[in-house]
Design a protein around this motif. Structure first.
Motif, PDB file in Angstrom:
ATOM      1  N   THR A 153       0.639  -1.365  -0.366  1.00  0.00           N
ATOM      2  CA  THR A 153      -0.122  -0.104   0.003  1.00  0.00           C
ATOM      3  C   THR A 153       0.816   0.968   0.189  1.00  0.00           C
ATOM      4  O   THR A 153       1.976   1.506   0.511  1.00  0.00           O
ATOM      5  CB  THR A 153      -1.484   0.096   1.111  1.00  0.00           C
ATOM      6  N   LEU A 154       0.527   1.867  -0.743  1.00  0.00           N
ATOM      7  CA  LEU A 154       1.913   3.313  -1.133  1.00  0.00           C
ATOM      8  C   LEU A 154       1.056   4.783  -0.523  1.00  0.00           C
ATOM      9  O   LEU A 154      -0.518   5.070  -0.362  1.00  0.00           O
ATOM     10  CB  LEU A 154       1.867   3.620  -2.266  1.00  0.00           C
ATOM     11  N   PRO A 155       1.371   5.265   0.613  1.00  0.00           N
ATOM     12  CA  PRO A 155       0.865   6.669   1.224  1.00  0.00           C
ATOM     13  C   PRO A 155       0.952   7.480  -0.119  1.00  0.00           C
ATOM     14  O   PRO A 155       1.545   7.570  -1.128  1.00  0.00           O
ATOM     15  CB  PRO A 155       2.360   7.098   1.909  1.00  0.00           C
ATOM     16  N   THR A 181       2.633   7.664  -3.977  1.00  0.00           N
ATOM     17  CA  THR A 181       1.871   7.548  -5.634  1.00  0.00           C
ATOM     18  C   THR A 181       1.936   9.285  -5.492  1.00  0.00           C
ATOM     19  O   THR A 181       1.868   9.454  -6.982  1.00  0.00           O
ATOM     20  CB  THR A 181       0.080   7.419  -5.184  1.00  0.00           C
ATOM     21  N   ALA A 182       1.452  10.786  -5.698  1.00  0.00           N
ATOM     22  CA  ALA A 182       1.784  12.181  -5.368  1.00  0.00           C
ATOM     23  C   ALA A 182       3.190  12.258  -6.583  1.00  0.00           C
ATOM     24  O   ALA A 182       2.943  12.638  -7.838  1.00  0.00           O
ATOM     25  CB  ALA A 182       1.111  12.700  -4.998  1.00  0.00           C
ATOM     26  N   LEU A 237      11.441   1.453  -8.307  1.00  0.00           N
ATOM     27  CA  LEU A 237      11.673   0.041  -7.552  1.00  0.00           C
ATOM     28  C   LEU A 237      11.900  -0.083  -6.410  1.00  0.00           C
ATOM     29  O   LEU A 237      11.545  -0.288  -5.093  1.00  0.00           O
ATOM     30  CB  LEU A 237      12.043  -1.129  -8.273  1.00  0.00           C
ATOM     31  N   TRP A 238      12.689   0.516  -6.312  1.00  0.00           N
ATOM     32  CA  TRP A 238      13.335   1.462  -4.957  1.00  0.00           C
ATOM     33  C   TRP A 238      12.869   2.060  -3.821  1.00  0.00           C
ATOM     34  O   TRP A 238      13.037   2.012  -2.501  1.00  0.00           O
ATOM     35  CB  TRP A 238      14.856   1.798  -4.873  1.00  0.00           C
ATOM     36  N   LEU A 239      11.955   3.206  -5.028  1.00  0.00           N
ATOM     37  CA  LEU A 239      10.909   3.810  -3.776  1.00  0.00           C
ATOM     38  C   LEU A 239      10.010   3.055  -3.045  1.00  0.00           C
ATOM     39  O   LEU A 239       9.704   3.567  -2.388  1.00  0.00           O
ATOM     40  CB  LEU A 239      10.450   4.923  -4.623  1.00  0.00           C
ATOM     41  N   LEU A 240       9.189   1.754  -3.617  1.00  0.00           N
ATOM     42  CA  LEU A 240       8.555   1.333  -3.443  1.00  0.00           C
ATOM     43  C   LEU A 240       8.143   1.243  -1.348  1.00  0.00           C
ATOM     44  O   LEU A 240       7.712   1.504  -0.582  1.00  0.00           O
ATOM     45  CB  LEU A 240       7.899   0.243  -4.349  1.00  0.00           C
ATOM     46  N   PRO A 241       9.766   0.112  -1.590  1.00  0.00           N
ATOM     47  CA  PRO A 241       9.728  -0.560   0.141  1.00  0.00           C
ATOM     48  C   PRO A 241      10.510   1.207   0.627  1.00  0.00           C
ATOM     49  O   PRO A 241       9.849   1.398   1.387  1.00  0.00           O
ATOM     50  CB  PRO A 241      10.128  -1.269   0.050  1.00  0.00           C
ATOM     51  N   PHE A 242      11.353   1.773   0.833  1.00  0.00           N
ATOM     52  CA  PHE A 242      12.237   3.008   1.772  1.00  0.00           C
ATOM     53  C   PHE A 242      11.183   3.933   1.383  1.00  0.00           C
ATOM     54  O   PHE A 242      11.151   4.452   2.452  1.00  0.00           O
ATOM     55  CB  PHE A 242      13.042   2.715   0.973  1.00  0.00           C
ATOM     56  N   GLY A 243      10.721   4.770   0.419  1.00  0.00           N
ATOM     57  CA  GLY A 243       9.851   5.602   0.357  1.00  0.00           C
ATOM     58  C   GLY A 243       8.878   5.356   0.922  1.00  0.00           C
ATOM     59  O   GLY A 243       8.293   6.565   1.419  1.00  0.00           O
ATOM     60  N   PHE A 279       8.067  14.873   3.823  1.00  0.00           N
ATOM     61  CA  PHE A 279       8.345  13.888   3.296  1.00  0.00           C
ATOM     62  C   PHE A 279       9.469  14.953   1.502  1.00  0.00           C
ATOM     63  O   PHE A 279       9.846  14.841   1.016  1.00  0.00           O
ATOM     64  CB  PHE A 279       7.746  12.479   2.206  1.00  0.00           C
ATOM     65  N   TYR A 280       7.890  15.754   1.055  1.00  0.00           N
ATOM     66  CA  TYR A 280       8.705  16.220  -0.092  1.00  0.00           C
ATOM     67  C   TYR A 280      10.087  17.118   0.211  1.00  0.00           C
ATOM     68  O   TYR A 280      10.678  17.446  -0.842  1.00  0.00           O
ATOM     69  CB  TYR A 280       7.537  17.041  -0.593  1.00  0.00           C
ATOM     70  N   LEU A 281       9.775  17.893   1.353  1.00  0.00           N
ATOM     71  CA  LEU A 281      11.499  18.611   1.762  1.00  0.00           C
ATOM     72  C   LEU A 281      12.739  17.699   1.623  1.00  0.00           C
ATOM     73  O   LEU A 281      13.018  18.159   1.286  1.00  0.00           O
ATOM     74  CB  LEU A 281      10.996  19.657   2.913  1.00  0.00           C
ATOM     75  N   PHE A 282      12.342  17.140   2.293  1.00  0.00           N
ATOM     76  CA  PHE A 282      12.947  16.027   2.389  1.00  0.00           C
ATOM     77  C   PHE A 282      13.571  15.382   0.913  1.00  0.00           C
ATOM     78  O   PHE A 282      14.617  15.544   0.665  1.00  0.00           O
ATOM     79  CB  PHE A 282      13.314  14.199   3.237  1.00  0.00           C
ATOM     80  N   MET A 283      13.016  14.930  -0.327  1.00  0.00           N
ATOM     81  CA  MET A 283      13.722  14.923  -1.497  1.00  0.00           C
ATOM     82  C   MET A 283      14.015  15.995  -1.720  1.00  0.00           C
ATOM     83  O   MET A 283      15.250  15.685  -3.118  1.00  0.00           O
ATOM     84  CB  MET A 283      12.157  14.630  -1.959  1.00  0.00           C
TER      85      MET A 283
END
Length: 270
Positions: A26-28, A32-33, A105-111, A123-127
């Motif tokens: 399940t993606l937050p 997803t955005a 692919l790497w964002l799915l578990p860690f992101g 989260f967006y500021l961190f990115m």
């Protein structure tokens, strides 16, 4: 004569309700955005003529040579503003679908874990911060490069580094006894010093650095000589995510953290 049931209807024992089944993935909403934004941007670029798409890359990609004050006869598209926004906007552009695919692919578990832990704004500021750190690392190591660098891999690397600060703690998403997704993302994190003494974290670091230096899949510099992997940007984003994690982490400090593989207490995170 009809026989009576062994138990009247009102006295039959009730079975306990089945626990709700959590989807495997399940993606937050924040993640997803973010993924949708990457896909939309790339989809629009695919519809553009080649020369217009190249102009987009020149304006929004990160070009180290753009900051060379000795340039007198070269003008890069975007002007002065591009010297600021390209530290982040380059991370929203990708070379092709496989480039996006590796990052997602790497964002799915860690992101996913990090977005749940940080919330949307953090989260967006961190990115953005880890993207800028990746661009800075690329600039330092490619000061006179003319080829634009694009790709979200520096930010993706940052999410991986930040996530390992809590990923192996008991109950988290890479531990042997994880809870549900939200609970797994909210476990207390290891301090930076304890993380760097944790065997699983060190193993992860060794594999990650080895893969990125030897193979390196992610941010791509597009130039006349073809595409190459900007692995220095990966390391810049990763280092920023690992060190700056505590500045973004909203989970309260506690007196001690429990590591998943040990019964010993560890001190508060920094």
């Amino acid at each position: 004569m009809e026989s009576s049931p062994e138990f009247p209807l009102e006295s039959q024992p009730e079975l306990p309700p089945e626990p709700p089944r959590e989807p495997l993935l399940t993606l937050p909403g924040a993640l997803t955005a973010y993924i949708a934004l990457l896909a939309v941007i790339h989809g629009v670029r695919m519809l553009l003529p080649f020369d217009i798409d190249d102009l987009v890359i020149q304006i929004f990609g990160f070009i180290p040579k753009r900051y060379d004050s000795t340039l007198l006869d070269v003008t890069f598209p975007g002007g002065t503003g591009a010297k600021v926004w390209t530290f982040v906007t380059y991370s929203l552009l990708h070379a092709n679908l496989s480039h996006i695919g590796f990052n997602v692919l790497w964002l799915l578990p860690f992101g996913s874990a990090l977005a749940r832990r940080f919330g949307t704004l953090r989260f967006y500021l961190f990115m953005a911060v880890t993207a800028a750190a990746g661009a800075l690392a690329h600039f330092v190591t490619h000061e006179h490069a003319v080829a634009p660098m694009i790709g979200a891999s520096a930010s993706v690397s940052g999410t991986m580094a930040a996530a390992i600060r809590f990923a192996f703690v008991k109950g988290s998403f890479l531990s042997f006894s994880r809870g549900d997704a939200d609970a797994a993302a909210r476990v207390p994190a290891l301090s930076l010093m304890h993380a760097l003494r944790n065997g699983r974290v060190l193993g992860f670091l060794a594999v990650w650095f080895g893969v990125n230096i030897i193979f390196g899949v992610g941010s791509i510099a597009i130039g006349a000589e073809g595409a190459t992997v900007a692995w220095q940007a990966h390391i810049g984003g990763f280092f920023a995510g690992l060190v700056l994690f505590s500045l973004f982490d909203p989970v309260p400090r506690i007196a001690a953290d429990a590591a998943d593989a040990s019964s010993q207490d560890v001190s508060t995170r920094d």
